[in-house]
Design an enzyme around this catalytic site. Sequence first.
Site, PDB file in Angstrom:
ATOM      1  N   THR A 144      61.122  22.683 -23.319  1.00  0.00           N
ATOM      2  CA  THR A 144      60.240  21.848 -22.493  1.00  0.00           C
ATOM      3  C   THR A 144      59.765  22.533 -21.224  1.00  0.00           C
ATOM      4  O   THR A 144      58.799  22.077 -20.605  1.00  0.00           O
ATOM      5  CB  THR A 144      60.956  20.543 -22.079  1.00  0.00           C
ATOM      6  OG1 THR A 144      62.078  20.861 -21.254  1.00  0.00           O
ATOM      7  CG2 THR A 144      61.390  19.747 -23.290  1.00  0.00           C
ATOM      8  N   HIS A 175      69.979  19.086 -19.701  1.00  0.00           N
ATOM      9  CA  HIS A 175      69.413  20.053 -20.626  1.00  0.00           C
ATOM     10  C   HIS A 175      69.692  19.728 -22.085  1.00  0.00           C
ATOM     11  O   HIS A 175      69.084  20.320 -22.981  1.00  0.00           O
ATOM     12  CB  HIS A 175      69.965  21.449 -20.319  1.00  0.00           C
ATOM     13  CG  HIS A 175      69.824  21.838 -18.880  1.00  0.00           C
ATOM     14  ND1 HIS A 175      70.865  21.763 -17.979  1.00  0.00           N
ATOM     15  CD2 HIS A 175      68.756  22.276 -18.186  1.00  0.00           C
ATOM     16  CE1 HIS A 175      70.442  22.155 -16.792  1.00  0.00           C
ATOM     17  NE2 HIS A 175      69.168  22.464 -16.880  1.00  0.00           N
ATOM     18  N   GLU A 182      69.079  24.409 -22.615  1.00  0.00           N
ATOM     19  CA  GLU A 182      68.261  23.515 -23.441  1.00  0.00           C
ATOM     20  C   GLU A 182      68.076  24.080 -24.847  1.00  0.00           C
ATOM     21  O   GLU A 182      68.147  23.342 -25.838  1.00  0.00           O
ATOM     22  CB  GLU A 182      66.896  23.287 -22.791  1.00  0.00           C
ATOM     23  CG  GLU A 182      66.027  22.330 -23.601  1.00  0.00           C
ATOM     24  CD  GLU A 182      64.612  22.202 -23.079  1.00  0.00           C
ATOM     25  OE1 GLU A 182      63.696  22.007 -23.903  1.00  0.00           O
ATOM     26  OE2 GLU A 182      64.413  22.316 -21.842  1.00  0.00           O
ATOM     27  N   CYS A 195      57.086  19.595 -21.317  1.00  0.00           N
ATOM     28  CA  CYS A 195      57.065  18.282 -20.670  1.00  0.00           C
ATOM     29  C   CYS A 195      55.949  18.186 -19.631  1.00  0.00           C
ATOM     30  O   CYS A 195      55.455  19.194 -19.113  1.00  0.00           O
ATOM     31  CB  CYS A 195      58.430  17.963 -20.063  1.00  0.00           C
ATOM     32  SG  CYS A 195      58.710  18.662 -18.433  1.00  0.00           S
TER      33      CYS A 195
END
Length: 342
Positions: free
Chosen positions: A183, A92, A144, A213
Amino acid sequence: MTVLDMPSPNVAATKPALRLKLCEPRGFCAGVDRAIQIVVLALKKYGAPVYVRHEIVHNKYVVDGLRDMGAVFVKELHEVPDDGQPVVFSAHGVPKSVPARAEARDMFYLDATCPLVSKVHKQGLRHVKLGRHVLLIGHAGHPEVVGTLGQLPEGTVTLIETEEDVSAFEPADPSALGFITQTTLSVDDTAGVVKALQAKFPEMQAPSSESICYATTNRQDAVKVAAPETDLFVVVGAPNSSNSKRLVEVAKRFGARDAMLVENEREIPWESLKTGATIALSAGASAPDILIDAIIAKARENFDVDLEIVQTAEENELFPVMRSLRDVPLTEADMAFVNGSA
């Protein structure tokens, strides 16, 4: 032969029918695969213990398996003794203060931050370098987000979670803003927040490339296709897995009558499924396929299963580990664990 290739056992006439839609892509992404591999390779090269700050990825099966191999999971670096053994930072990402503290103690550390998370860090730093205040779209408290906030100088970033946050935000200079995102967000929810930001701050600059992502997007796309006319959509993942929780939300939004997040086959209410029911199955990016296989096997024990693959993309991404670990050999059993098949 995998559980997908196995024929269904001979079924009695009384065994109820079940349609099972299996999403592809699902499960491990390249960043998760790389992070798990780093811990396994470090254990092979340096021996136990290998310390891991926080869960390497959000999945109990994976964490327990690594613990059985000799990994020791800690919340913070002060729990790591000065014994010379490596400490691994999770996929993360971490604030800059974490490696700084490790270096101050001459600790040997390995950074398993997903390259796509590192890309978001660089996008944020680029905004700052160009004189922009950074708007980070994400969920407060997620590892994250904590790591990304900690990459940027104090006072240069504001966390935006909802469109209500957009309404309340009043920057010092509306013409000098740039945004980045966590993400693992919902693609559709994030689009709504970005649209609100762009309407309020038309001069705001986007990151140089997409922040959410590919794995998050691909898994959500497959869920969107599989969800309609589904009685129960099952997502395999941890309760603290952001991308897994988003898959449940997407399933409900795109037509599943019900959706739930489970960690294993024992949490599925099999007895409530009526004959002829349709279920769909996916997994978050940190859930190994062995958990999916167990669900399919359990379904075949109780139902006459009609298995349908719902594939919307192919994934061939590979993120190599750091050079210091590339010469360490892995056994077939090690590779099966890394790949999520054992």
